[in-house]
Design an enzyme around this catalytic site. Structure first.
Site, PDB file in Angstrom:
ATOM      1  N   HIS A   1      68.480  81.129  49.185  1.00  0.00           N
ATOM      2  CA  HIS A   1      67.549  82.278  49.093  1.00  0.00           C
ATOM      3  C   HIS A   1      68.260  83.512  48.513  1.00  0.00           C
ATOM      4  O   HIS A   1      68.261  84.578  49.117  1.00  0.00           O
ATOM      5  CB  HIS A   1      66.955  82.600  50.478  1.00  0.00           C
ATOM      6  CG  HIS A   1      65.652  83.350  50.384  1.00  0.00           C
ATOM      7  ND1 HIS A   1      64.577  83.105  51.210  1.00  0.00           N
ATOM      8  CD2 HIS A   1      65.245  84.358  49.568  1.00  0.00           C
ATOM      9  CE1 HIS A   1      63.584  83.924  50.907  1.00  0.00           C
ATOM     10  NE2 HIS A   1      63.968  84.694  49.902  1.00  0.00           N
TER      11      HIS A   1
ATOM     12  N   ARG B   1      58.664  80.620  48.004  1.00  0.00           N
ATOM     13  CA  ARG B   1      58.828  80.417  49.433  1.00  0.00           C
ATOM     14  C   ARG B   1      58.896  78.920  49.721  1.00  0.00           C
ATOM     15  O   ARG B   1      58.219  78.122  49.064  1.00  0.00           O
ATOM     16  CB  ARG B   1      57.644  81.011  50.213  1.00  0.00           C
ATOM     17  CG  ARG B   1      57.612  82.532  50.245  1.00  0.00           C
ATOM     18  CD  ARG B   1      58.726  83.096  51.133  1.00  0.00           C
ATOM     19  NE  ARG B   1      58.682  84.538  51.281  1.00  0.00           N
ATOM     20  CZ  ARG B   1      59.461  85.396  50.612  1.00  0.00           C
ATOM     21  NH1 ARG B   1      60.330  84.955  49.725  1.00  0.00           N
ATOM     22  NH2 ARG B   1      59.364  86.696  50.832  1.00  0.00           N
TER      23      ARG B   1
HETATM   24  C1  GLV Z   1      62.718  87.926  49.216  1.00  0.00           C
HETATM   25  O1  GLV Z   1      62.416  86.792  49.367  1.00  0.00           O
HETATM   26  C2  GLV Z   1      61.783  89.012  49.122  1.00  0.00           C
HETATM   27  O2  GLV Z   1      60.615  88.843  49.516  1.00  0.00           O
HETATM   28  O3  GLV Z   1      62.181  90.082  48.633  1.00  0.00           O
END
Ligand code: GLV
Length: 308
Positions: free
Chosen positions: A271, A223
């Site tokens: 991401h 994160r």
């Molecule tokens: C992505 O970041 C998830 O938590 O699956």
């Protein structure tokens, strides 16, 4: 009794098909259609509807549609509600691919060679095998352990650090703050796969960077909140760190003008390290529901006191 899904329509349609074939006795509803709200026992969502206790008064389990649960405001959830993170083989496999790609890229000096190419430089570094590269994974949950197993197969010299002690074959395992320095001191490539909690927020900062060997590099596939951005810039500037591969930022998307965008030693991905795979996740969810029906513990239950 019913199962309610709140999320992207494409995945919902795939899940609805799997449930209809394999669990026809459990009606599958797609938000905002809730039918009789008192029938909804299970909810799968990234963002649950507001005022959950009133909206779905008989809810037993909230399944996150992703591996993370830091998006939930636990204080707003009914205290007796079970919260479950997504544990499914497709998501795990994609994360292992990303971590392997990132670690191999750093191990084989790809950020350096790309910079050289841009400047027309042909200059080789010594080639060394993976066994001479020490990779340290912070966070030994499902994803961290799977990534370590994959990195071992590639031949890396692997270590893992976790809040509580783990024992993984062929991995030097460290636990807790007391063993953090011993873990970091011999880590050439640090990979963050920690859950984001108040304890881990900002952990990728000066204190950790200073404990790594000079010239180490970083992969953050967890994160953005784990990283202290100015500390990374300072560590890259001083040479403490050589390169960073970041899949996550805070905030996302990273604002235009942020120094990370065109930093020569930072690679950014939006991401995409991994994502829940609709087919394999539907099967994993139904397996978990069968466990619940049989009175067995659910896989991936969150300990709210730890936040993961
Ligand atoms: C992505 O970041 C998830 O938590 O699956």
């Amino acid at each position: 009794m019913a199962f309610l899904y709140k999320g992207p329509a494409q995945r919902g349609a795939i899940w609805a098909g799997h449930f209809a074939r394999k669990m026809p006795q459990l009606p599958f509803l797609t938000w905002p259609e809730v039918g009789d709200p008192a029938q909804v026992r299970f909810l799968a969502a990234w963002e649950p509807p507001p005022r959950l206790a009133e909206t779905l008064p008989k809810l037993e389990v909230l399944f996150s549609v992703g591996a993370g649960v830091d998006q939930f405001d636990f204080s707003a959830l009914p205290p007796e509600l079970a919260v479950v993170r997504m544990v499914e083989p497709g998501l795990t496999a994609c994360m292992c691919e990303y971590v392997s790609w990132a670690v191999l890229s750093l191990h084989r000096e790809m950020p350096l060679y790309l910079r050289q190419q841009r400047h027309g430089v042909w200059n080789e570094q010594p080639v060394r095998p993976a066994s001479t590269r020490r990779v340290g994974v912070m966070g030994m949950g499902t994803l961290g352990r799977a990534a370590l197993a994959q990195l071992r197969l590639l031949g890396f010299n692997c270590a893992g650090w976790n809040r509580s002690r783990h024992n993984e074959p062929g991995v030097r395992c460290y636990a807790g703050e007391a063993e953090l320095d011993a873990f970091l001191a011999p880590t050439d490539i640090l990979v963050c796969m920690l859950p984001l909690t108040p304890e881990t927020r900002g952990i990728l900062g000066r204190r950790v960077f200073d404990a790594l060997p000079e010239g180490a590099s970083l992969v953050n596939a967890a994160r953005g909140g784990h990283l202290v951005q100015p500390d990374l810039l300072a560590a890259l500037e001083s040479g403490r760190l050589t390169a960073a591969i970041l899949d996550v930022c805070e905030p996302e998307p990273l604002p235009q003008g942020n120094a990370f965008w065109d930093h020569p030693r930072i690679w950014l991905t939006p991401h995409i390290a991994s994502a829940t795979q609709a087919e394999t996740a539907a099967e994993a969810l139904m397996d978990n529901l069968r466990r619940h029906e049989a009175g067995l513990p659910l896989e991936g239950v969150v300990d709210r006191s730890r936040g993961y």
